[in-house]
Design a protein around this motif. Structure first.
Motif, PDB file in Angstrom:
ATOM      1  N   VAL A   1      -2.368  -7.598   1.187  1.00  0.00           N
ATOM      2  CA  VAL A   1      -1.300  -6.751   1.705  1.00  0.00           C
ATOM      3  C   VAL A   1      -0.070  -7.604   2.008  1.00  0.00           C
TER       4      VAL A   1
ATOM      5  N   LEU B   1      -5.782  -3.643  -3.690  1.00  0.00           N
ATOM      6  CA  LEU B   1      -5.973  -4.009  -2.281  1.00  0.00           C
ATOM      7  C   LEU B   1      -7.410  -3.735  -1.836  1.00  0.00           C
TER       8      LEU B   1
ATOM      9  N   ARG C   1       2.604  -8.245   4.112  1.00  0.00           N
ATOM     10  CA  ARG C   1       2.987  -7.857   5.464  1.00  0.00           C
ATOM     11  C   ARG C   1       4.477  -8.080   5.735  1.00  0.00           C
TER      12      ARG C   1
ATOM     13  N   PRO D   1       0.814  -1.212   0.000  1.00  0.00           N
ATOM     14  CA  PRO D   1       0.000   0.000   0.000  1.00  0.00           C
ATOM     15  C   PRO D   1       0.846   1.259   0.000  1.00  0.00           C
TER      16      PRO D   1
END
Length: 293
Positions: free
Chosen positions: A279, A272, A281, A257
């Motif tokens: 996402v 997204l 991570r 993002p």
């Protein structure tokens, strides 16, 4: 290993048809490359196949010379090194490559066995370049091959990140294997080869880039990896085509993002928002979900 006749038949098809050529791919899968070429040349192939032949008088002398002097290798589905596990999914409609030109000594099948595509905007931000480089470094450090398109911006950052970790990376080209595009990446591409990575292209020797070829290459970027990571992408970015194709092939798409006001993040943020991407991570999260470690 392909026979000489099989090799020459596939060289002819690469010259005669502009990828993707799904009808030709299916025809070759049924009849084999030698018989398929004979039927095409004698006008007995189906109309759908003939319609994909754009250069019926294709010459392959330049290709044979490149093979003879060691400029590059040609991989075909008759080779043990062909990445069947990755490319088979393209056959259903996207048009699997008829053959692939390769520079470098690594095994394409082995390198793509554990691989993630990292791509995004050419006009990337410092944030995007840093994230792409850091994630690619960590992927390569975990012995995951980083696949990208060799372009400016996110692609370049991804390749350099993998190389900084002394890892392997694959550059998928939208031009002939003998051409460097962009021209300032000559040293980068040589380092990729020197560290055991590969340059890969489905285009014959001497073929220049074009908008159509950049678009066609997207399906290979999606297919050669277990998953795709989009770092930055505008609303009309080619990286979104890679993401869409990855989803169509049943491969997971991850996204990084970005700021809501950033033009180069609008595309990935939309992926997204709609659930077309997950996402990203952490590298551990991606590698675990994809079974890469």
């Amino acid at each position: 290993m392909p026979s000489r006749d099989e090799l020459q038949a596939r060289l002819y098809l690469l010259r005669a048809a502009e990828p993707p050529a799904p009808a030709i791919h299916q025809y070759v899968a049924v009849h084999g490359p030698i018989d398929a070429v004979e039927r095409i040349r004698h006008g007995t192939a189906p109309a759908a196949v003939v319609s994909e032949i754009t250069r019926p008088e294709a010459r392959i002398a330049e290709d044979l010379q490149a093979l003879g002097d060691g400029t590059a290798r040609l991989l075909t589905p008759e080779d043990d090194e062909w990445p069947f596990g990755r490319l088979t999914s393209l056959a259903a409609g996207h048009g699997a490559p008829l053959a692939l030109w390769v520079r470098g000594s690594g095994s394409l099948a082995r390198l793509t066995g554990s691989a993630v595509t990292v791509t995004g905007a050419r006009a990337s931000s410092a944030y995007g370049n840093t994230v792409a480089g850091d994630i690619s470094y960590e992927l390569a450090h975990a012995e995951v091959t980083v696949v990208s398109g060799g372009g400016l911006g996110v692609d370049e950052a991804a390749h350099r990140g993998a190389l900084a970790a002394k890892g392997r990376t694959i550059v998928v080209l939208a031009n002939g294997i003998d051409r460097i595009h962009p021209h300032q990446h000559a040293r980068l591409y040589q380092t990729v080869i020197d560290q055991g990575g590969l340059l890969v292209s489905e285009y014959p020797i001497g073929t220049p880039t074009s908008r159509l070829r950049f678009h066609a290459r997207c399906r290979l970027l999606a297919a050669l990896s277990a998953a795709t990571l989009i770092v930055e992408a505008g609303q009309r970015s080619g990286a979104l085509t890679v993401a869409r194709t990855s989803n169509e092939l049943g491969r997971r798409v991850y996204g990084v993002p970005g700021p809501i006001h950033s033009v180069t993040s609008k595309g990935v943020n939309e992926l997204l928002r709609t659930g077309a991407a997950t996402v990203a991570r952490s590298v551990e999260h991606i590698a675990y979900r994809e079974g890469l470690r």
